[in-house]
Design a protein around this motif. Structure first.
Motif, PDB file in Angstrom:
ATOM      1  N   ASN A 389       7.346  37.389  38.186  1.00 48.22           N
ATOM      2  CA  ASN A 389       7.241  37.066  36.757  1.00 48.22           C
ATOM      3  C   ASN A 389       7.791  35.672  36.466  1.00 48.22           C
ATOM      4  O   ASN A 389       7.204  34.914  35.681  1.00 48.22           O
ATOM      5  N   ILE A 393       5.500  32.701  34.803  1.00 45.29           N
ATOM      6  CA  ILE A 393       5.936  32.161  33.517  1.00 45.29           C
ATOM      7  C   ILE A 393       6.200  30.663  33.621  1.00 45.29           C
ATOM      8  O   ILE A 393       5.797  29.876  32.748  1.00 45.29           O
ATOM      9  N   ILE A 461       4.607  39.330  29.653  1.00 45.59           N
ATOM     10  CA  ILE A 461       5.179  38.052  30.083  1.00 45.59           C
ATOM     11  C   ILE A 461       4.727  36.912  29.187  1.00 45.59           C
ATOM     12  O   ILE A 461       5.318  35.825  29.220  1.00 45.59           O
ATOM     13  N   ALA A 540      12.239  41.306  27.259  1.00 47.23           N
ATOM     14  CA  ALA A 540      11.694  41.846  28.506  1.00 47.23           C
ATOM     15  C   ALA A 540      11.956  43.344  28.606  1.00 47.23           C
ATOM     16  O   ALA A 540      12.846  43.901  27.949  1.00 47.23           O
ATOM     17  N   THR A 544       8.851  43.429  33.038  1.00 43.79           N
ATOM     18  CA  THR A 544       8.744  41.988  32.772  1.00 43.79           C
ATOM     19  C   THR A 544      10.088  41.277  32.901  1.00 43.79           C
ATOM     20  O   THR A 544      10.286  40.218  32.305  1.00 43.79           O
ATOM     21  N   VAL A 546      12.970  38.942  34.535  1.00 43.42           N
ATOM     22  CA  VAL A 546      12.909  37.680  35.263  1.00 43.42           C
ATOM     23  C   VAL A 546      14.146  37.577  36.150  1.00 43.42           C
ATOM     24  O   VAL A 546      15.023  38.452  36.142  1.00 43.42           O
TER      25      VAL A 546
END
Length: 592
Positions: A389, A393, A461, A540, A544, A546
């Protein structure tokens, strides 16, 4: 005799008559030229994405209950309680000291290094220039962890200093310790801005000073440094804003010493509180936003007469380098100490920790070497997907935000559109919003948006691309704007005389000149976004996450080894991307 050129009706634009020079007629959409559509489109996009998290925050600051509760009433009690009950006065003082000392140290590191690397005959200059970016490759959270391993109360270097001197001559858990660590992490931003400006300028002014009898040191002090005001001002405002909103270093160093700054105030009264006081959090956020808007206004005033900084015109020469003699070896030693103590040793300690079950100065790290710290990272889907992710991104955001930043700079600095200064304020305003507030603001904005929009973005995302990109926009804008200020407007005027409108002037003339700034912004935005995590705390979900949110989760669980392993993975990804991007964009990355 007057010669006239016949009009070509098949041309995409109509060539102007002598009385129409500078006002070409392009095809219009509903009586609006494409210049107008593009310029106001940029303004609308910036306004939408900047105001989306701000408006709910301001609204919350003047409501007597959380926004999700019905029956809220207008009230200013949140602001009075902020200063009377929440201890915000000490928070303001600590934040001012922390941010002020951070920007001072960062500029003391960055500006001299940028000058000696680009304007002097420095041994291993290219290697040093590349090494200066090392601290920027990892987040302050990870760099702070490395500093604790080395310079904390029980760190390797601290134990050796105590054995040698009988005491430790520094205190990492203090405002100076926090500022020094943050300055090491943020100095590459100022360094990059200054290097980009120095590489783009010509040496005509320096040659004039030399003709007047000035030596190398006098030329650097009287000519080169004053021309660096735009990148210094831009990077200083950016560093102050980032210092105000950063959570990692104050959380690691300040909390154990009971030092509270703005970011930890939001963290402890928001995320860690059983019953968060959203009204007080909103009021605090609004005050910080006003402070940063004031900084931007001061920045614009300091750079009001931008013609003083123009050094690239239609005719230019390449930058020259000076020989400082024995002083260059002092410069090399200073840079080596910064890189070794500030970045290389903490980075090495972090990597060692990722391969060690226990890392202590009382035992050799080689005796507990293992890969067990990496097992959770690649065994659990949620941890592994956080890496994927983050990469997606950062890549998507780097392209979109770099393009948007270039358009914003052109509208703000090279257009006659009414409200062009507002574009600059909007582009720089996101840095005034802490990541935690951006996350809360977008969360509230999605909650009150139409169902189709909320369903499209919530828990995906793409909302993280928007939130992270919004936070990275000032970095891209600040990297591009100083370079454009050095390009004389006579180039624009020459293009307009030949029949080009504002957009064609950019694509055919200015675009090639600011391509190095675009390449630098692209790399900086990628690095910034892959390190970002604060908005994801609220936006998130398990699918999703990070890298940053996963690291926080592992840190909360006390799994320091896996945090170091995840940090090592992030470093490898970042270094690999920067190396590949620099090679692919070779010749266009003087700012990167």
């Amino acid at each position: 005799m007057t010669l006239t050129t016949p009009r070509d009706e098949t041309s995409p634009f109509v060539r102007p008559t002598p009385g129409e020079l500078g006002s070409p007629r392009y095809r219009k959409f509903r009586n609006l030229g494409r210049d107008t559509l593009i310029q106001y489109g940029v303004l609308a996009i910036l306004a939408l994405f900047v105001l989306a998290p701000v408006v709910p925050t301001i609204y919350q600051s003047v409501m007597d209950r959380p926004l999700y509760e019905a029956g809220g009433l207008f009230s200013l009690d949140n602001y009075s309680r902020l200063f009377t009950e929440a201890g915000f006065g000490d928070v303001i003082l600590n934040t001012v000291l922390f941010a002020g000392l951070t920007v001072l140290l960062a500029q003391l590191f960055a500006v001299p290094m940028a000058i000696v690397v680009t304007r002097t005959k420095l041994p291993l200059g290219r290697l040093i220039a590349g090494s200066m970016k090392w601290p920027f490759y990892i987040s302050s959270l990870l760099l702070g962890f490395g500093w604790i391993i080395l310079y904390g109360p029980g760190g390797f270097v601290s134990v050796q200093a105590r054995e040698l001197l009988g005491f430790v001559p520094w205190n990492l858990y203090s405002i100076p310790g926090m500022a020094l660590t943050e300055a090491v992490a943020l100095a590459p931003i100022a360094f990059t801005f200054c290097v980009g400006a120095l590489n783009q300028s010509d040496n005509s002014l320096e040659s004039a000073a030399q003709v007047c009898g000035a030596g190398p040191v006098r030329i650097l002090w009287s000519v080169v440094i004053p021309m660096l005001r735009p990148p210094i001002v831009y990077s200083s405002v950016l560093i102050i804003s980032m210092s105000i909103e950063t959570l990692s270093v104050p959380l690691l160093f300040g909390m154990p010493a009971d030092i509270s700054v703005f970011s930890t105030f939001l963290y402890t009264n928001g995320l860690q509180s059983i019953d968060p006081d959203y009204g007080v959090l909103g009021a605090a956020s609004v005050l910080i936003l006003l402070v940063t808007v004031g900084l931007v206004a001061m920045q614009s005033k300091m750079l009001k007469n931008s013609q003083r900084f123009v050094s690239v015109r239609g005719k230019a020469t390449r930058p020259r380098t000076f020989d400082l003699g024995w002083i260059k070896w002092i410069s090399v030693a200073f840079i080596a100490v910064y890189l070794l103590i500030g970045a290389l040793l903490p980075l090495s300690a972090l990597i060692f920790r990722s391969f060690a079950l226990v890392l202590t100065p009382l035992k050799s790290p080689f005796s507990t070497m293992t890969f067990e710290n990496y097992r959770p990272i690649f065994s659990y889907t949620s941890y592994y997907m956080s890496i994927v992710n983050s990469i997606v991104i950062a890549l998507v955001g780097a392209v979109v935000i770099s393009v948007l930043a270039i358009l914003a700079v052109l509208v703000a600095r090279r257009s006659k559109m009414k409200g062009n200064k507002l574009v600059e304020y909007l582009a720089l305003a996101p840095q005034a919003m802490p990541g935690l507030i951006v996350g809360i603001g977008f969360f509230w904005a999605l909650a009150y948006s139409p169902g189709w929009l909320s369903g499209l973005l919530s828990g995906t995302i793409w909302i993280l691309v928007i939130a992270f990109g919004l936070r990275a926009l000032p970095t891209a804008y600040g990297n591009i704007s100083p370079l454009l200020m050095q390009i004389g407007e006579e180039l624009d005027n020459a293009a307009r005389v030949t029949g080009a409108d504002w957009f064609r002037t950019f694509t055919r003339v200015l675009g090639k000149l600011i391509l190095p700034a675009f390449a630098g912004a692209f790399i900086l935005v990628f690095v910034t976004m892959i390190k970002e995590y604060s908005p994801a705390v609220f936006l998130a979900n398990s699918q999703t996450n990070v890298i940053g949110t996963t690291a926080l989760q592992l840190w909360a669980e006390g799994n320091a080894g896996s945090v170091a392993a995840l940090a090592t993975v992030q470093i490898v990804i970042t270094v690999a991307f920067v190396s590949i991007a620099t090679r692919l964009l070779k010749g266009h990355t003087s700012n990167a």
